[in-house]
Design a protein around this motif. Sequence first.
Motif, short mmCIF file in Angstrom:
data_model
loop_
_atom_site.label_atom_id
_atom_site.label_comp_id
_atom_site.label_asym_id
_atom_site.label_seq_id
_atom_site.Cartn_x
_atom_site.Cartn_y
_atom_site.Cartn_z
N ALA A 1 -1.13 17.31 3.50
CA ALA A 1 -0.66 16.28 4.44
C ALA A 1 -1.59 15.08 4.43
CB ALA A 1 -0.56 16.87 5.84
N GLY A 2 -2.90 15.32 4.32
CA GLY A 2 -3.84 14.21 4.24
C GLY A 2 -3.65 13.39 2.99
N PHE A 3 -3.37 14.05 1.87
CA PHE A 3 -3.11 13.32 0.63
C PHE A 3 -1.83 12.49 0.75
CE2 PHE A 3 -0.85 13.17 -3.46
CZ PHE A 3 -1.78 12.44 -4.20
N ALA A 4 -0.79 13.07 1.37
CA ALA A 4 0.46 12.32 1.55
C ALA A 4 0.24 11.10 2.44
CB ALA A 4 1.52 13.24 2.16
N LEU A 5 -0.53 11.26 3.52
CA LEU A 5 -0.82 10.13 4.40
C LEU A 5 -1.63 9.07 3.68
CD1 LEU A 5 -0.69 8.89 7.22
CD2 LEU A 5 -2.71 10.21 7.83
N ALA A 6 -2.64 9.50 2.92
CA ALA A 6 -3.46 8.53 2.17
C ALA A 6 -2.62 7.83 1.11
CB ALA A 6 -4.64 9.25 1.53
N TYR A 7 -1.71 8.55 0.50
CA TYR A 7 -0.85 7.95 -0.54
C TYR A 7 0.06 6.88 0.06
CZ TYR A 7 1.85 7.87 -4.87
OH TYR A 7 2.44 7.47 -6.05
N LEU A 8 0.58 7.14 1.27
CA LEU A 8 1.45 6.17 1.92
C LEU A 8 0.68 4.94 2.39
CD1 LEU A 8 3.78 8.50 4.04
CD2 LEU A 8 4.37 7.28 1.95
N LEU A 9 -0.56 5.16 2.86
CA LEU A 9 -1.36 4.05 3.37
C LEU A 9 -2.15 3.34 2.29
CD1 LEU A 9 -2.75 5.55 6.71
CD2 LEU A 9 -0.81 4.00 6.38
N ASN A 10 -2.08 3.82 1.06
CA ASN A 10 -2.83 3.18 -0.02
C ASN A 10 -2.33 1.77 -0.29
OD1 ASN A 10 -4.71 3.17 -2.32
ND2 ASN A 10 -2.86 3.23 -3.56
N LEU A 11 -1.01 1.56 -0.19
CA LEU A 11 -0.45 0.24 -0.46
C LEU A 11 -0.91 -0.80 0.57
CD1 LEU A 11 1.41 -1.41 -2.28
CD2 LEU A 11 3.32 -0.76 -0.79
N PRO A 12 -0.78 -0.55 1.88
CA PRO A 12 -1.31 -1.55 2.82
C PRO A 12 -2.82 -1.69 2.74
CG PRO A 12 -0.55 0.40 4.00
CD PRO A 12 -0.06 0.53 2.59
N MET A 13 -3.53 -0.60 2.42
CA MET A 13 -4.99 -0.72 2.29
C MET A 13 -5.36 -1.65 1.13
SD MET A 13 -7.87 2.01 1.20
CE MET A 13 -7.57 1.49 -0.47
N ARG A 14 -4.67 -1.53 0.01
CA ARG A 14 -4.93 -2.42 -1.12
C ARG A 14 -4.62 -3.87 -0.76
NH1 ARG A 14 -1.56 0.00 -5.90
NH2 ARG A 14 -2.21 -1.98 -6.84
N PHE A 15 -3.57 -4.08 0.01
CA PHE A 15 -3.24 -5.45 0.43
C PHE A 15 -4.35 -6.03 1.30
CE2 PHE A 15 -1.54 -8.17 3.81
CZ PHE A 15 -1.00 -9.20 3.05
N PHE A 16 -4.80 -5.28 2.29
CA PHE A 16 -5.87 -5.78 3.16
C PHE A 16 -7.17 -5.98 2.38
CE2 PHE A 16 -3.32 -3.75 6.64
CZ PHE A 16 -3.07 -4.92 7.34
N GLU A 17 -7.45 -5.06 1.46
CA GLU A 17 -8.71 -5.14 0.72
C GLU A 17 -8.72 -6.34 -0.22
OE1 GLU A 17 -11.58 -2.15 -1.89
OE2 GLU A 17 -9.46 -1.68 -1.61
N ARG A 18 -7.60 -6.63 -0.86
CA ARG A 18 -7.57 -7.69 -1.87
C ARG A 18 -7.20 -9.05 -1.31
NH1 ARG A 18 -4.41 -4.53 -6.83
NH2 ARG A 18 -5.96 -2.86 -7.10
N ARG A 19 -6.46 -9.10 -0.21
CA ARG A 19 -5.98 -10.38 0.30
C ARG A 19 -6.69 -10.83 1.57
NH1 ARG A 19 -0.93 -11.66 -1.87
NH2 ARG A 19 -0.87 -10.81 -3.99
N VAL A 20 -6.99 -9.90 2.47
CA VAL A 20 -7.51 -10.27 3.79
C VAL A 20 -9.03 -10.18 3.84
CG1 VAL A 20 -7.40 -9.78 6.27
CG2 VAL A 20 -5.35 -9.49 4.83
#
Length: 392
Positions: free
Chosen positions: A52-71
Amino acid sequence: MKEKNKWLWSHRTLANLFVVLVGIAFYLCLSNFDLVRGKVAEVVKIFTPFIAGFALAYLLNLPMRFFERRVFRRFRARRGLAILASYLLAGVVLAVLLGLVLPQLVQSVMALAANVPIYLRNLNELLDFVIDKFHVDEEIVSQLGMTYKEIVQKLTAIVTAAAPQLLNFSVALGSGVVTGLTALISSIYMLAGKDKLIFQLKKVVYALMPTPKAKRFLSVCGHANGVFAGFINGKLIDSAIIGVLCFVCMSLLRMPLALLISAVVGATNVIPFFGPFIGAIPSVMILLIVDPWSALWFCILIILLQQFDGNILGPKILGDSTGLSAIWVLVAIIVGGGLFGFAGMLLGVPAFAVLYSLSSDFIAARLAARGVDAAGEPLQPPQEKTEEERAQ
């Protein structure tokens, strides 16, 4: 003697022995599939928090990459800030859904449960009207369903039988809270150290496999990740839009229980192909009890929404993320659902898409090695460019 031992333990002999052992293991697994699936389920249950933790991290990976690279790209601790922003965003969305949707869902369910006798009385009156109007045999109608008293007795028996299970439910709820906290913490660690984890996995692959095969394996993993991420994220967005559209349309048509039914339709829409029908069947049954005419209009609405989703919205959001035709999508859903239930119905399509891509590449390579095309005709040698084409 040394030559004989060298021949016995050559790489070819070991490879053949490995293939034989894998074949035997595969045959034993198929022969005892129920036992193997039970053991796998026990192992999966142990690792459920981390899955379940991997599934949650997989789903949140996309917004995390956006915040990390853009914001937060100019900040030193951009990874930590991006993770914090991703979880805050997920928390806000969840709070809004729970604050706006959950109370109305509970209210709708309670109203439905409280008015069941009235709805059933109206349904009986409708049946009596149909019998008198069209001269239907009462015995045929009685065989199609239970009477009002029988339904009430069934509901009472179900509630009475479920009462002793409250203690087990409380224990399961406590266990679920512990599992959820473990999944949350593990997902944070996975997102924070994903680069290190990926590097370690690549190091293991290069250590155990020849370099060309390792690169090929990692390339396949990258392709699979792209297919899964694109399909899952796109399907979640698509289902949310369909749920909102269903709520808006039902509200405009003044249908009862609009929010409850729209939530069911949106949740089941994540399942490809069969999702709209899986959500529509219980919704129609509920509306048939509450208001039969609304059930009829809802059937028309769900057909229109399914056509809009399948022909316009779905292709716009998902694109050609899987590359599968309709028949292979159907096969993937049925096989995946039969083997692994709901998760198999959801993940069977992208998994089958990866296998389909690999098999297509293998077949293309074999055809090229034989010097023939897909029709069995000899491949035409590449034509040399003329001087004019080279000059251009």
